[in-house]
Design a protein around this motif. Structure first.
Motif, PDB file in Angstrom:
ATOM      1  N   ALA A  87       0.817  -1.220   0.000  1.00 38.85           N
ATOM      2  CA  ALA A  87       0.000   0.000   0.000  1.00 38.85           C
ATOM      3  C   ALA A  87       0.845   1.263   0.000  1.00 38.85           C
ATOM      4  O   ALA A  87       0.293   2.369   0.004  1.00 38.85           O
ATOM      5  N   ASP A  88       2.161   1.122  -0.009  1.00 43.93           N
ATOM      6  CA  ASP A  88       3.066   2.270   0.106  1.00 43.93           C
ATOM      7  C   ASP A  88       4.065   2.266  -1.050  1.00 43.93           C
ATOM      8  O   ASP A  88       5.156   1.687  -0.944  1.00 43.93           O
ATOM      9  N   PRO A  89       3.725   2.900  -2.176  1.00 38.67           N
ATOM     10  CA  PRO A  89       4.623   2.882  -3.335  1.00 38.67           C
ATOM     11  C   PRO A  89       6.024   3.405  -3.028  1.00 38.67           C
ATOM     12  O   PRO A  89       7.004   2.902  -3.587  1.00 38.67           O
ATOM     13  N   ASP A  90       6.116   4.402  -2.160  1.00 40.55           N
ATOM     14  CA  ASP A  90       7.448   4.966  -1.871  1.00 40.55           C
ATOM     15  C   ASP A  90       8.340   3.954  -1.159  1.00 40.55           C
ATOM     16  O   ASP A  90       9.545   3.870  -1.437  1.00 40.55           O
ATOM     17  N   ARG A  91       7.776   3.172  -0.243  1.00 37.19           N
ATOM     18  CA  ARG A  91       8.571   2.128   0.417  1.00 37.19           C
ATOM     19  C   ARG A  91       9.008   1.071  -0.592  1.00 37.19           C
ATOM     20  O   ARG A  91      10.158   0.613  -0.565  1.00 37.19           O
ATOM     21  N   MET A  92       8.103   0.667  -1.466  1.00 38.50           N
ATOM     22  CA  MET A  92       8.469  -0.316  -2.483  1.00 38.50           C
ATOM     23  C   MET A  92       9.587   0.213  -3.371  1.00 38.50           C
ATOM     24  O   MET A  92      10.541  -0.509  -3.695  1.00 38.50           O
ATOM     25  N   ARG A  93       9.477   1.475  -3.736  1.00 35.79           N
ATOM     26  CA  ARG A  93      10.522   2.062  -4.581  1.00 35.79           C
ATOM     27  C   ARG A  93      11.858   2.131  -3.856  1.00 35.79           C
ATOM     28  O   ARG A  93      12.914   1.897  -4.464  1.00 35.79           O
ATOM     29  N   LEU A 129       9.373   0.560  -9.680  1.00 33.18           N
ATOM     30  CA  LEU A 129      10.591   1.143 -10.243  1.00 33.18           C
ATOM     31  C   LEU A 129      10.291   1.765 -11.601  1.00 33.18           C
ATOM     32  O   LEU A 129      10.786   2.850 -11.926  1.00 33.18           O
ATOM     33  N   GLY A 130       9.478   1.078 -12.392  1.00 25.73           N
ATOM     34  CA  GLY A 130       9.090   1.647 -13.676  1.00 25.73           C
ATOM     35  C   GLY A 130       8.280   2.915 -13.513  1.00 25.73           C
ATOM     36  O   GLY A 130       8.509   3.914 -14.208  1.00 25.73           O
ATOM     37  N   ARG A 131       7.329   2.889 -12.585  1.00 20.22           N
ATOM     38  CA  ARG A 131       6.502   4.081 -12.369  1.00 20.22           C
ATOM     39  C   ARG A 131       7.311   5.238 -11.795  1.00 20.22           C
ATOM     40  O   ARG A 131       6.899   6.393 -11.907  1.00 20.22           O
ATOM     41  N   ALA A 132       8.444   4.928 -11.196  1.00 17.16           N
ATOM     42  CA  ALA A 132       9.332   5.979 -10.680  1.00 17.16           C
ATOM     43  C   ALA A 132      10.207   6.566 -11.787  1.00 17.16           C
ATOM     44  O   ALA A 132      10.960   7.516 -11.532  1.00 17.16           O
ATOM     45  N   GLY A 133      10.120   5.995 -12.985  1.00 19.34           N
ATOM     46  CA  GLY A 133      10.882   6.532 -14.106  1.00 19.34           C
ATOM     47  C   GLY A 133      12.272   5.950 -14.268  1.00 19.34           C
ATOM     48  O   GLY A 133      13.078   6.482 -15.027  1.00 19.34           O
ATOM     49  N   VAL A 134      12.564   4.853 -13.567  1.00 17.07           N
ATOM     50  CA  VAL A 134      13.877   4.212 -13.713  1.00 17.07           C
ATOM     51  C   VAL A 134      14.043   3.725 -15.157  1.00 17.07           C
ATOM     52  O   VAL A 134      13.109   3.216 -15.770  1.00 17.07           O
ATOM     53  N   PRO A 150      -2.323   7.488  -9.717  1.00 14.55           N
ATOM     54  CA  PRO A 150      -2.825   7.984 -10.999  1.00 14.55           C
ATOM     55  C   PRO A 150      -1.747   8.727 -11.797  1.00 14.55           C
ATOM     56  O   PRO A 150      -1.047   9.595 -11.270  1.00 14.55           O
ATOM     57  N   GLY A 151      -1.626   8.354 -13.053  1.00 11.52           N
ATOM     58  CA  GLY A 151      -0.737   9.049 -13.975  1.00 11.52           C
ATOM     59  C   GLY A 151       0.702   8.590 -13.967  1.00 11.52           C
ATOM     60  O   GLY A 151       1.451   8.869 -14.914  1.00 11.52           O
ATOM     61  N   GLU A 152       1.137   7.868 -12.922  1.00 12.25           N
ATOM     62  CA  GLU A 152       2.554   7.561 -12.815  1.00 12.25           C
ATOM     63  C   GLU A 152       3.004   6.445 -13.742  1.00 12.25           C
ATOM     64  O   GLU A 152       4.198   6.326 -14.040  1.00 12.25           O
ATOM     65  N   ALA A 153       2.082   5.638 -14.241  1.00 15.16           N
ATOM     66  CA  ALA A 153       2.472   4.597 -15.196  1.00 15.16           C
ATOM     67  C   ALA A 153       3.051   5.203 -16.471  1.00 15.16           C
ATOM     68  O   ALA A 153       3.814   4.539 -17.183  1.00 15.16           O
ATOM     69  N   ALA A 186      -1.649   4.492 -20.309  1.00 14.47           N
ATOM     70  CA  ALA A 186      -0.331   5.133 -20.277  1.00 14.47           C
ATOM     71  C   ALA A 186       0.454   4.928 -21.566  1.00 14.47           C
ATOM     72  O   ALA A 186       1.566   5.441 -21.705  1.00 14.47           O
ATOM     73  N   GLY A 187      -0.111   4.156 -22.492  1.00 12.73           N
ATOM     74  CA  GLY A 187       0.571   3.939 -23.759  1.00 12.73           C
ATOM     75  C   GLY A 187       1.749   2.981 -23.665  1.00 12.73           C
ATOM     76  O   GLY A 187       2.682   3.053 -24.469  1.00 12.73           O
TER      77      GLY A 187
END
Length: 245
Positions: A87-93, A129-134, A150-153, A186-187
């Motif tokens: 539930a915590d994207p920042d921790r996963m990243r 990691l992908g949604r973070a732009g790596v 939302p939008g980060e993909a 997200a294309g």
């Protein structure tokens, strides 16, 4: 068979000391590299063997840790740690970035050819990691068909391959549909393979401890999913895409 060298690597992440497994193919040249993320129970010999298998194929491979060197065989303990994490994207990243830093610190890693593959929680981390732009060349996720903020993909810069069992109650059709809708909006160049009759964690050999309901091994689909992952890496890290028709 290629000679593989392995070593244990310790690194900080999520307030813990993580203990990963790095596998290197023979030689001294730079090679494409792969992060391998484990199911929610944590890093085990299953992921270590997968990293070794990838090294035999010529990749640098890091099977990364998510629980500070622990394997959580108690389903309640596993869920108590993994549900807040998922539930915590920042921790996963943070966990993913820490593992990526270890992979990039290996002198033989080609920093321009890195993929992230994961199972369950590990797959969710690969997606984040992908949604973070790596700058990844490929993302593969089995069971971990999570949706992001939302939008980060739109930050994902590579093909995404996902696999799931048709009878997986943890990743039911509604979750699959939400994931694919996110990818499509997200294309992203995305693929989803639904393995007929398979449950959650169908890729993981049987374990000698209790599991959550809806989990079950499917040997044939486990092999197929592995072949699909290997094919993804060959296409995206080596440019080996078979002829059409």
């Amino acid at each position: 068979m290629t000679t593989v060298t392995t070593r244990t690597v310790e690194y900080p992440a999520d307030g813990l000391t993580m203990i990963g497994h790095l596998a290197l193919p023979a030689g001294i040249d730079r090679r494409p590299a792969v992060l391998v993320g484990p199911e929610g129970m944590g890093l085990s010999d299953v992921e270590r063997r997968r990293a070794n298998s990838l090294a035999e194929l010529g990749y640098i491979a890091l099977a990364f840790d998510i629980h500070g060197g622990r394997y959580l065989g108690d389903p309640e303990e596993m869920l108590a740690r993994c549900m807040p994490l998922l539930a915590d994207p920042d921790r996963m990243r943070d966990i993913g970035h820490a593992a990526l830093d270890v992979l990039l610190a290996e002198p033989r890693t080609d920093p321009d050819r890195i993929a992230a593959v994961g199972y369950g929680t590990g797959g969710a981390i690969a997606l984040e990691l992908g949604r973070a732009g790596v700058d990844l060349r490929a993302i593969g996720t089995v069971n971990g068909l999570t949706t992001g903020r939302p939008g980060e993909a739109a930050r994902i810069r590579c093909p995404v391959w996902a696999g799931v069992g048709s009878e997986d109650p943890i990743m039911p059709p509604a979750q699959r549909e939400a994931f694919t809708a996110e990818m499509q909006a997200a294309g992203i160049d995305w693929r989803l393979v639904v393995y007929g009759g398979a449950l959650h964690a169908f890729h993981h050999p049987p374990v000698d401890h209790p599991t959550v309901p809806g989990v079950g091994y499917h040997p044939r689909h486990a092999q197929r999913a592995w072949c699909d992952v290997v094919g993804l890496l060959a296409e995206c890290l080596r440019g080996e895409l078979g002829p059409a028709g």
